[in-house]
Scaffold this active site. Structure first.
Site, short mmCIF file in Angstrom:
data_model
loop_
_atom_site.label_atom_id
_atom_site.label_comp_id
_atom_site.label_asym_id
_atom_site.label_seq_id
_atom_site.Cartn_x
_atom_site.Cartn_y
_atom_site.Cartn_z
N ASP A 168 -2.41 1.65 -4.47
CA ASP A 168 -3.66 1.98 -3.78
C ASP A 168 -4.72 0.87 -4.23
O ASP A 168 -4.54 0.03 -4.91
CB ASP A 168 -4.10 3.31 -3.97
CG ASP A 168 -4.33 3.58 -5.59
OD1 ASP A 168 -4.49 2.77 -6.36
OD2 ASP A 168 -4.18 4.67 -6.04
N HIS A 194 0.82 -1.20 0.04
CA HIS A 194 0.08 0.04 -0.09
C HIS A 194 0.66 1.17 -0.06
O HIS A 194 0.27 2.41 -0.15
CB HIS A 194 -0.81 -0.03 1.13
CG HIS A 194 -2.28 0.65 0.86
ND1 HIS A 194 -2.35 1.52 -0.20
CD2 HIS A 194 -3.44 0.45 1.46
CE1 HIS A 194 -3.79 2.00 -0.13
NE2 HIS A 194 -4.38 1.42 0.77
#
Length: 433
Positions: free
Chosen positions: A409, A405
């Protein structure tokens, strides 16, 4: 004729190797091609053959020593006839120099640091550590706090490899130093619990299992993992494969498993979303040009390894099947080489092979995502037909994508795994082999 045997380069990303053991002792004779020593890297074990016939004069490193690629590890005396085949021959003066004096690493420039046994100050203000520094720290079990105390001599206060090695040679003086500042009383602390681990058979981890354990812990520590799930209808793919597997093997001489079909679809999806085919280097993202699909594979020992299908997006199904079958065969026979497991840019793990419905895989560093494929299971599903909604038996699979992450995304991760599922579902049932 004297000859310098150097630590060989065993892959593009390999910078050093660990000597497992010497198979030829000092003073022993050997023939060209005899295995002189075994070397381990963080990926695979390798055997180093003799470049020519001769005698082992001197070993410059011992078992378990970590040696940079290109460093001289032994001095050989080879016959004049075979000496012409060797690529690098040491001059007599150079050989004598190697025997009398070992090279020393440059001592870093002095930097003011705390000397108290109960306090420390951060010696290197630049808290970015390169992947090489992190790899050395992991191997030596050096924490981030301890790294921050090591005097740095690099550009803009960066910690260099020589700084770390010099610190280790100095006995790691700041290993047990503690900060002076009081800790926040409201902060979370790991409880010091003395668990009863129970009694039973004690099994020592083999070297590969230790490496896997370190790699997995490092990955979870480095990348904030997020996992996205989708469900795919593989009915058309399953029907096509069942109808054509015999003809495929007769025509090409290769078994047609589901893995080549998965690799083909994943490579197409990676091409659609190139940012999933990346790695992180500090504050930069490296989007890879090649699409090399790694496939997590179980070894006979139970350990896992990741052989790689290179440039999968440029190959047809027959070539991918050939590569997959060859790599799987080598894995079963413990014959995978360095080239077979290097260069992966995206990894898939077929957990369905073991009967798992789905999985939450750990990212294969330095990649930024990994895809787990669950078992293909027949289930009653509601489908749309010309006559409206109907219930039919369909072959379904869960796909789970774990992604980093920091750079991937939810939109990219979710879109990518959905695209893979779309390629599975849109498989052409009339495809010609």
């Amino acid at each position: 004729m004297n000859f310098e045997l150097k630590m060989p380069k065993m892959g593009e990303s390999i910078t050093e190797g660990t000597i497992i053991n010497w198979l030829i002792n000092e003073g022993d004779a050997f023939d060209e091609g005899d295995i002189i020593l075994e070397v381990a890297t963080d990926k695979v074990d390798n055997e180093v053959p003799a470049p020519a016939s001769g005698t082992l004069v001197k070993t410059l490193f011992q078992a378990k020593d970590v040696v940079p690629v290109g460093d001289v590890i032994a001095l050989l005396e080879v016959s004049e006839e075979s000496g012409t085949k060797t690529k690098e021959v040491a001059k007599p003066s150079e050989t004598k120099k190697e025997k009398t004096k070992s090279p020393k690493r440059p001592k870093p420039a002095p930097v003011a640091v705390a000397t108290s046994a109960t306090a420390f100050s951060t010696s290197n203000s630049n808290t970015f550590f390169s992947p090489l520094i992190l790899k050395i720290a992991k191997e030596q079990h050096i924490s981030f706090e301890e790294l921050a105390r090591i005097p740095a001599t690099g550009h803009e206060g960066r910690l260099r490899k020589s700084d770390v090695f010099q610190y280790i040679e100095d006995g790691r003086p700041y290993k047990f130093a503690q900060p002076v500042a009081q800790q926040d009383p409201t902060a979370y602390r790991i409880p010091q619990l003395n668990f009863d681990k129970g009694k039973g058979k004690v099994i020592e981890m083999d070297r590969m299992r230790q490496m896997i354990a370190d790699h997995m812990v490092y990955s979870k520590h480095t990348s904030p993992h997020v996992t996205a799930y989708v469900e795919a209808d593989l009915t058309n793919m399953v029907k096509w494969r069942n109808a054509n597997k015999v003809a495929f093997q007769e025509k090409y001489g290769e078994r047609l498993t589901f893995t080549p079909l998965f690799v083909e679809a994943v490579a197409k999806a990676v091409k659609d979303f190139p940012n999933i085919n990346a790695s992180v280097d500090g504050n930069t993202i490296i989007v890879k040009e090649d699409i090399n699909i790694g496939m997590a594979t179980a070894l006979p020992s139970g350990n896992l390894i990741v052989p790689v299908v290179k440039n999968a997006d440029t190959k047809d199904l027959k070539t991918i099947a050939t590569n997959v079958n060859a790599l799987a065969g080598k894995a079963r026979e413990n014959k995978l080489g360095g080239d077979d497991i290097k260069g992966s840019t995206f990894t898939i793990s077929n957990v369905g092979t073991f009967g798992s419905v789905m999985g939450t895989p750990i990212i294969n560093q330095p990649e930024v995502a990994i895809l787990a494929l669950g078992i293909i299971k027949k289930r009653p599903e509601v489908i749309e037909t010309e006559n409206g909604d109907e219930i039919a038996i369909r072959s379904m699979m869960y796909l789970s994508l774990s992604f980093d992450h920091r750079v991937v995304d939810g939109f990219l991760g979710g879109s990518f795994v959905r695209r893979v599922a779309d390629y599975f579902e849109q498989f052409d049932i009339n495809r010609i082999i």
